[in-house]
Design a protein around this motif. Structure first.
Motif, PDB file in Angstrom:
ATOM      1  N   ARG A   1     -23.851 -16.627 -26.883  1.00 33.48           N
ATOM      2  CA  ARG A   1     -23.303 -15.609 -25.989  1.00 33.48           C
ATOM      3  C   ARG A   1     -23.870 -15.844 -24.609  1.00 33.48           C
ATOM      4  O   ARG A   1     -25.075 -16.093 -24.442  1.00 33.48           O
ATOM      5  N   ARG A   2     -23.011 -15.746 -23.616  1.00 32.22           N
ATOM      6  CA  ARG A   2     -23.474 -15.854 -22.240  1.00 32.22           C
ATOM      7  C   ARG A   2     -24.027 -14.507 -21.827  1.00 32.22           C
ATOM      8  O   ARG A   2     -23.503 -13.460 -22.209  1.00 32.22           O
ATOM      9  N   TRP A   3     -25.079 -14.513 -21.065  1.00 33.77           N
ATOM     10  CA  TRP A   3     -25.607 -13.265 -20.545  1.00 33.77           C
ATOM     11  C   TRP A   3     -25.936 -13.449 -19.075  1.00 33.77           C
ATOM     12  O   TRP A   3     -26.114 -14.574 -18.600  1.00 33.77           O
TER      13      TRP A   3
ATOM     14  N   HIS B   1     -26.839  -8.180 -19.070  1.00 33.45           N
ATOM     15  CA  HIS B   1     -25.461  -7.938 -19.494  1.00 33.45           C
ATOM     16  C   HIS B   1     -25.045  -9.042 -20.461  1.00 33.45           C
ATOM     17  O   HIS B   1     -25.045 -10.215 -20.117  1.00 33.45           O
TER      18      HIS B   1
ATOM     19  N   ARG C   1     -28.668 -16.334 -15.176  1.00 34.74           N
ATOM     20  CA  ARG C   1     -27.720 -16.545 -16.280  1.00 34.74           C
ATOM     21  C   ARG C   1     -28.343 -17.354 -17.389  1.00 34.74           C
ATOM     22  O   ARG C   1     -29.248 -18.156 -17.158  1.00 34.74           O
TER      23      ARG C   1
ATOM     24  N   GLU D   1     -22.222 -10.949 -22.613  1.00 31.89           N
ATOM     25  CA  GLU D   1     -20.766 -11.073 -22.536  1.00 31.89           C
ATOM     26  C   GLU D   1     -20.130 -11.022 -23.912  1.00 31.89           C
ATOM     27  O   GLU D   1     -20.694 -11.489 -24.899  1.00 31.89           O
ATOM     28  N   GLU D   2     -18.887 -10.490 -23.941  1.00 31.40           N
ATOM     29  CA  GLU D   2     -18.083 -10.576 -25.150  1.00 31.40           C
ATOM     30  C   GLU D   2     -17.524 -11.975 -25.269  1.00 31.40           C
ATOM     31  O   GLU D   2     -17.390 -12.674 -24.261  1.00 31.40           O
TER      32      GLU D   2
END
Lengths: 338, 414, 267
Positions: free
Chosen positions: B363-365, B352, B325, B354-355
Motif C-alpha cells: 500500500r502506498r502511504w 494517509h 511517501r 491509500e486504497e
C-alpha cells in the motif's frame, strides 16, 4: 608497380628515429624487394646524423625540410612535406607508424593526393596486382584484408608486426630538401604538455603490467606499481579503469590508446576483449592474472593464474626477490670457483 | 540539492520519459540474469515487467517452447498425471496481485542499524554486471569484498499474476491422507553458488556443503499449497510470462519470500515427509549462527515498510512543505496502519494510507510534512498489518534474511 | 556560429562479440537480430563537445548529420534529443557499399551545401570499422585544417583551441575557424538526453538528401566510388595453450609463477 618508390614518413623521439619508424622502414625495404624502386624516408626535421641513421636502416633517399622545430609532429607542416615528397617521387605506397601522428597524417595525406588509405595495419603484402593489407576492425574481433584501386596507397602500421633492418653503415643514399611554404600552415601547436611519467615509457618497456576492471578500484594500481618496480617495467591499463578515472588516459593500451610490444606483458584483472588485445597482442609472453577462469585473456596467454591479484602479486614479488638473490649468490659462488 | 534531471527517450515514436527499467547484470552472451528494480521511481502499485527485479540461485535455463513443456503431478496422490500448456490453461484460473520480495532484500540495513555499518542506498546500486560476471564464472569474493560491498536493496516488486490455483491441480490429482507438502521443481539446474551465500551471510568463515548439480526445488507445506491464492502462473502483468521471470509457468506464493516462487516449474510432487532441499535447509533459513542446530526455513515475510521520498540523497531540502511517501506490505495480510515520526521515534502520527486495501499487495502511504524549521531531521515510518503485527517482526539471523526493521531517513532542512 | 556534427549509427559496441556473426562468403559482419543500433560512442562525444562549445558561447546552431539508411534517422533523433538543433539524413541507395572515401565525399558535399559551417565535429573513428579516416577526409575535401583526438575544444573569437591527445601527453593546437575536429574518449562521457530536450527534438527539422541533391555524380559515390576492395573478412585464429599455474594457495601460485619466469629467463 616496379620501379616506383616506397615512401616512409619517419617520426623522431629524443632526436632519433623511433623504433616503430625503423620497423616501417624495414617493411618498405622488404616490399621494394629486388624490383621495386627506391625507399624514401620523409623526415621534416632530419639533420645529417638522422639522415645517416635512416640510410643505415634501409632508406635510399631522405626527404627533409631541415627544420629542427618540426621534430615533433605538426599536422599541417608534415602533411605539406609528405604531399610534396609524394608529388615529386610518385611512390606506390606511403607507410607510417600507427601513432597519434601517423593516424592523423595518413588520411590527410591520402585525401590530398587522391590516394586510398588503410590504418592500423597488421600485415602488408605486395603481389603482381598491388598491395594487400590486413587490419583489425570491430574492436579487434574481426580482421579485414583489403586491396586498392588507386595508384597510391597510404597505410599506417601497428607496432611489433614487422622487423627493422639491422643497422648497416655501409649503405649509401642521397638527400632531397623539401621547400616548406609556411604561409600555407593554418593550425599552430602553441604548447606541448608531456608526461613526466615513470622512468620507462610504455611503448619502449620490456615489461608491462596492465590493470583492468578486475582491479576493482584505483588502489589496485599501487599493487601493480610495486610489481613493476621489481621487474623494472611500466604500468598500463585497459580502457575501463581510464574511463572510470582510476588512472590517467595516458596509460590506456588498446585499439585506441597505446600499442605495446614488451617481452613480458602481465594482464591483471583484464578480460581480454579484442579492443585491449589489439594494443598488446604482439607481446612475446603474456601472463594473465584473473579471478575468472573462462576469461578470453587465457586464450592469448602463455601462463595463467586464476586468483585474486591482491593475494597473488605480493608473494610473486617476494619469490622474484628470493630467486634473484639466490641466483646472484650462485653466480658469485661460480665466479669464486673459477 | 541534487534534483535528478528527467531522462527522455523515444517510446513508440513519441518523445517521452525514459521508462524505469531494472539495473541489469548479464552473462557472457549478453543475456540478463539478474537485476534490481528502480523502486524509488515507481509511480503506482504494479511494477512494469521490464522493471521487475530478477534473482536466480542456479543457472537460468535455456528457454523451452510451450508446446514442448509438460507439468508432471505425482507422489502421494490418487491419480498422477501430466499436463501440457493448453491443459494447464484450461483449468479454472485466478488472478492474484502480490508483492514479490527477495528474502535477502535490504539485508545490509541489519548491519547499519546494529553496528553502524555503511548505510545501503536505494538509488546508488552496486555494480550488477560485475556480480553477474563473477557469479557466472563461479568466482568467490574475498573477505574484504564481502565486508566492504553494499548489499542487496530494491529486490522487490509487485505484479499481477494469472494462473491455475495449486488447489485445483491437487484436487484433480487427489491428495492422499498423510501428505504434508508439495515439492515444486524447476527445470533450472546448477551448483549452488557459494559466493551468494557468503555474501548474504557476510563472511566466508563457515562450510557450505556441496550437493552437486541440483534442480531448484522447494517443498511447500500443504496448508500454504492449498491457499486459494497460491497459483501456478502462466501470465504476469497481463501477458505470458517472460523467460527471465520463469516461463512457461512460475509458482506464486503470496506473502512468502521470493525463494518460494519457483520459476520454470516442471513437476509437483506431493509428499508425506518433508524432504531437505538445499534451498530450504542450508540457505533461506533462520538461525543465530551457521552452527545453530535449529534452522527453520523462512516462510512468511514480516511487516515491511520503505520510505521512497525523501531519500537521504535528496538532502538538503528547502524549508516548506514536503511529501513523505512510502510503501508498506506484510507477509501475513493487508497493511492497516502506517505512522510517521519526525523526531527519531519519540512521537508518531498517522500517515494517509491509500486504497485499495489488498492482502498481498503493498500500500502506498503519504504524509504532508510542514518543514518550517531548518535543522537535521530523522524521519521514520512504522507499519501495522491486519494480524495486529507491528514492525519490526524479524529478529537478526545469521543469513540476514527477511529484514523488516524501521530504517530512518536522515535529511537536513535549510 | 554553426557547428555540424557527423555521426554514424552502429550496432551496440558494448554487446558481447558472440552477438555477431561473420559471413565470410558475403564478406559481411551480421549482428544478431534485435541488437541495439546506437550512435557510435566517439560521435556521441563529438556531439557533447559541440554542446559544451555552445554552452560556453551562449548560442550556436548545431546540425547533426548522418549517412545511412532510414534506420539512421534514430541516430539523428538521439542527437536532437541530446540538444542539436536540426538534422540531415543522407540516404540514397546510390550511397550503399561505399568506403571511407565515398563517405567523406558525401558528408563533405552535404556540409558544403549547408553553407555557413564554422566547425565540423566527429568521432575519431567509428566503433565498427575503427578506421579513423572520414574526419580528416572531410577536412581535406573542404580544404580545412583538421585537428584530431581532441579531449577539449574551446572557441574564442573565431579561433578554436584544441587539447589534442598524443602518445606521450597532450598538444594544444590553435587554428582559425572553419576547422574539422575529431574527438577522442578522453573528452569524457556524453550527456544522457533529458526529457525536455527529447520533447523538443520531436519538433526539430530533419532534411533528407540524396546524391542528386548534393550534385554528386554516381561514379563518385557508393561502390562505384570506392578506393579499396574488401578481399576477405574473418575472425582471427586464437593461439591456445595457456599453462595454468597451479597452487593450493595464492602464495604457492605466486611462487610458482616466479619460477616459471626465471626458467624462461624473463627475470
Amino acid at each position: 608497380m616496379s620501379a616506383r618508390s616506397f615512401e616512409v614518413v619517419v617520426e623522431l623521439s629524443a632526436g632519433k628515429p623511433t623504433a616503430l619508424s625503423l620497423e616501417v622502414l624495414g617493411l618498405a625495404r622488404r616490399l621494394a624487394g629486388q624490383d621495386g624502386g627506391p625507399v624514401c624516408a620523409v623526415c621534416p626535421a632530419a639533420d645529417e646524423a638522422i639522415t645517416a641513421d635512416l640510410i643505415a636502416h634501409g632508406a635510399d633517399r631522405v626527404y627533409s625540410a631541415g627544420e629542427p622545430l618540426l621534430a615533433d609532429y605538426d599536422s599541417d607542416a608534415w602533411t605539406a612535406c609528405a604531399a610534396w615528397a609524394v608529388r615529386t617521387s610518385d611512390p606506390a605506397v606511403v607507410l607510417v607508424g600507427h601513432t597519434t601522428s601517423g593516424a592523423d597524417l595518413a588520411p590527410r595525406l591520402a585525401f590530398r593526393v587522391q590516394a586510398a588509405v588503410a590504418t592500423g595495419c597488421l600485415g602488408v603484402e605486395r603481389n603482381a596486382d598491388g598491395l594487400r593489407i590486413t587490419r583489425p576492425c570491430y574492436g579487434g574481433n574481426v580482421h579485414e584484408t583489403v586491396s586498392f584501386k588507386t595508384r597510391l596507397t597510404v597505410a599506417t602500421l601497428r607496432k611489433g608486426c614487422f622487423d627493422a633492418l639491422p643497422r648497416d653503415t655501409a649503405r649509401r643514399g642521397d638527400t632531397v630538401k623539401i621547400p616548406l611554404d609556411r604561409s600555407t600552415l593554418r593550425a599552430r601547436v602553441i604548447e606541448r604538455q608531456r608526461e613526466s611519467g615513470g622512468d620507462v615509457r610504455l611503448e619502449d618497456a620490456r615489461v608491462v603490467i596492465a590493470g583492468g576492471r578486475g582491479l576493482n578500484g584505483p588502489e589496485g594500481f599501487e599493487v601493480l606499481a610495486r610489481l613493476a618496480r621489481e621487474l623494472r617495467g611500466a604500468v598500463g591499463a585497459s580502457r575501463v579503469p581510464c574511463d572510470l578515472g582510476w588512472c590517467p588516459h595516458s596509460m590506456q593500451i588498446g585499439l585506441t590508446g597505446k600499442t605495446v610490444t614488451p617481452e613480458l606483458y602481465i594482464a591483471v584483472g583484464i578480460s581480454g576483449a579484442g579492443h585491449h588485445m589489439a594494443g598488446c597482442g604482439n607481446a612475446r609472453n603474456i601472463i594473465a592474472i584473473n579471478t575468472d577462469p573462462d576469461a578470453a585473456i587465457y586464450r592469448e596467454a602463455r601462463w595463467g593464474v586464476v586468483g585474486d591479484y591482491r593475494k597473488v602479486i605480493p608473494p610473486l614479488i617476494e619469490a622474484i626477490r628470493a630467486l634473484r638473490g639466490a641466483e646472484r649468490k650462485s653466480n658469485a659462488t661460480a665466479d669464486r670457483r673459477r | 540539492m541534487p534534483k535528478r534531471e528527467i531522462e527522455g527517450d523515444w517510446i513508440l515514436g513519441w518523445p517521452d520519459r525514459k521508462r524505469p527499467a531494472i539495473v541489469p547484470g548479464k552473462d557472457a552472451e549478453g543475456r540478463v540474469i539478474n537485476g534490481r528494480a528502480p523502486v524509488t521511481e515507481l509511480a503506482g502499485l504494479i511494477t512494469p515487467t521490464e522493471a521487475y527485479y530478477i534473482v536466480n540461485q542456479l543457472e537460468a535455463p535455456e528457454p523451452v517452447h510451450p508446446d514442448d513443456w509438460k507439468l508432471t503431478v505425482k507422489g502421494e496422490v490418487e491419480r498422477a498425471f501430466e499436463l501440457d500448456f493448453d491443459g494447464l490453461m484450461r483449468l479454472p484460473g485466478r488472478t492474484v496481485r502480490a508483492v514479490t520480495e527477495c528474502a535477502g532484500n535490504d539485508a545490509g540495513f541489519f548491519d547499519y542499524l546494529r553496528t553502524g555499518a555503511k548505510k545501503p542506498s536505494r538509488i546508488n546500486q552496486q555494480d550488477m554486471q560485475k556480480r553477474a560476471e563473477q557469479r557466472v564464472k563461479g568466482e568467490l569474493p574475498s573477505s574484504e569484498e564481502i565486508s566492504s560491498e553494499s548489499t542487496t536493496t530494491c529486490a522487490v516488486s509487485a505484479g499481477e499474476f494469472t494462473g491455475a490455483p495449486l488447489a485445483e491441480i491437487l484436487e484433480r490429482a487427489g491428495v492422499k491422507p498423510g501428505a504434508v507438502c508439495v515439492r515444486a521443481r524447476g527445470f533450472d539446474t546448477g551448483h549452488p553458488d557459494t559466493a551468494v551465500i557468503y555474501r548474504s551471510v557476510g563472511t566466508r568463515d563457515f562450510q557450505v556443503p556441496d550437493p552437486g548439480v541440483i534442480h531448484y526445488e522447494k517443498a511447500l507445506p500443504l496448508e500454504k499449497a492449498l491457499d486459494p491464492d497460491t497459483i501456478l502462473a502462466w501470465a504476469q502483468n497481463g501477458e505470458y510470462l517472460w523467460h527471465v521471470h520463469g516461463s512457461p509457468v512460475r509458482l506464486i506464493v503470496p506473502g512468502w519470500s521470493g525463494n518460494w516462487w519457483v520459476k520454470w516449474v516442471e513437476a509437483l510432487e506431493v509428499m508425506s515427509t518433508t524432504p531437505r532441499p538445499f534451498y530450504q535447509t542450508e540457505y533461506f533459513v533462520y538461525g543465530e549462527s551457521a552452527q545453530d542446530p535449529n534452522k527453520p526455513p523462512l516462510t512468511a515475510m514480516g511487516v515491511r515498510n520503505i520510505i521512497t521520498e525523501p531519500l537521504d540523497e535528496d538532502s538538503p531540502l528547502p524549508r516548506g512543505s514536503h511529501m513523505i511517501r512510502g510503501r508498506a506490505w506484510s507477509g501475513m495480510g493487508a497493511i492497516t496502519r502506517v505512522e510517521v515520526s519526525l523526531d527519531g521515534g519519540r512521537s508518531w502520527t498517522d500517515a494517509h494510507l491509500e486504497e485499495p486495501r489488498e492482502r498481498w499487495l503493498w500500500r502506498r502511504w503519504s504524509y504532508l510534512w510542514q518543514a518550517n524549521q531548518p535543522g537535521q531531521y530523522r524521519i521514520m515510518a512504522r507499519a501495522t498489518d491486519e494480524a495486529g503485527r507491528v514492525q519490526p517482526q524479524t529478529p537478526w539471523n545469521f543469513q540476514r534474511k527477511h529484514f523488516d526493521w524501521i530504517v530512518p531517513t536522515d535529511v537536513t532542512i535549510v | 556560429m554553426h557547428i555540424v556534427v557527423c555521426v554514424k549509427q552502429v550496432p551496440d559496441p558494448e554487446a558481447a562479440f558472440s552477438m555477431f556473426k561473420v559471413d565470410e562468403q558475403a564478406k559481411k559482419v551480421i549482428p544478431a537480430p534485435g541488437l541495439r543500433l546506437v550512435v557510435s560512442p566517439f560521435d556521441e562525444q563529438a556531439l557533447e563537445a559541440a554542446l559544451r562549445v555552445r554552452e560556453a558561447a551562449g548560442e550556436a546552431r548545431i546540425t547533426v548529420m548522418t549517412l545511412g539508411t532510414e534506420s539512421a534517422r534514430a541516430a539523428l533523433k538521439h542527437g536532437l534529443a541530446m540538444g542539436a538543433d536540426d538534422g540531415v539524413l543522407l540516404a540514397d541507395p546510390a550511397f550503399e557499399d561505399g568506403d571511407a572515401y565515398t563517405t567523406a565525399r558525401v558528408l563533405a558535399a552535404a556540409v558544403g551545401k549547408l553553407g555557413d559551417c564554422d566547425m565540423v565535429l566527429t568521432g575519431r573513428q567509428a566503433a565498427d570499422w575503427d578506421a579513423g579516416v572520414v574526419g580528416c577526409g572531410i577536412a581535406e575535401l573542404l580544404q580545412l585544417p583538421a585537428i584530431t583526438f581532441a579531449r577539449d575544444v574551446k572557441v574564442n573569437n573565431g579561433t578554436v583551441r584544441v587539447e589534442r591527445v598524443v602518445d606521450t601527453g597532450c598538444d594544444v593546437i590553435e587554428a582559425p575557424l572553419p576547422v574539422v575536429v575529431t574527438v577522442s574518449n578522453e573528452l569524457g562521457a556524453a550527456r544522457a538526453p533529458s526529457l525536455r530536450e527529447t520533447m523538443r527534438a520531436a519538433r526539430k527539422p530533419v532534411v533528407t538528401w540524396a546524391a542528386t541533391d548534393l550534385g554528386l555524380p554516381p561514379g563518385d559515390v557508393g561502390r562505384a566510388g570506392t578506393r579499396r576492395t574488401l578481399e576477405r573478412l574473418f575472425v582471427p585464429e586464437r593461439r591456445g595453450a595457456c599453462e595454468l599455474v597451479a597452487g593450493a594457495t595464492p602464495e604457492e601460485q605466486g611462487a610458482k609463477l616466479a619460477r616459471c619466469l626465471l626458467e624462461a629467463k624473463l627475470l
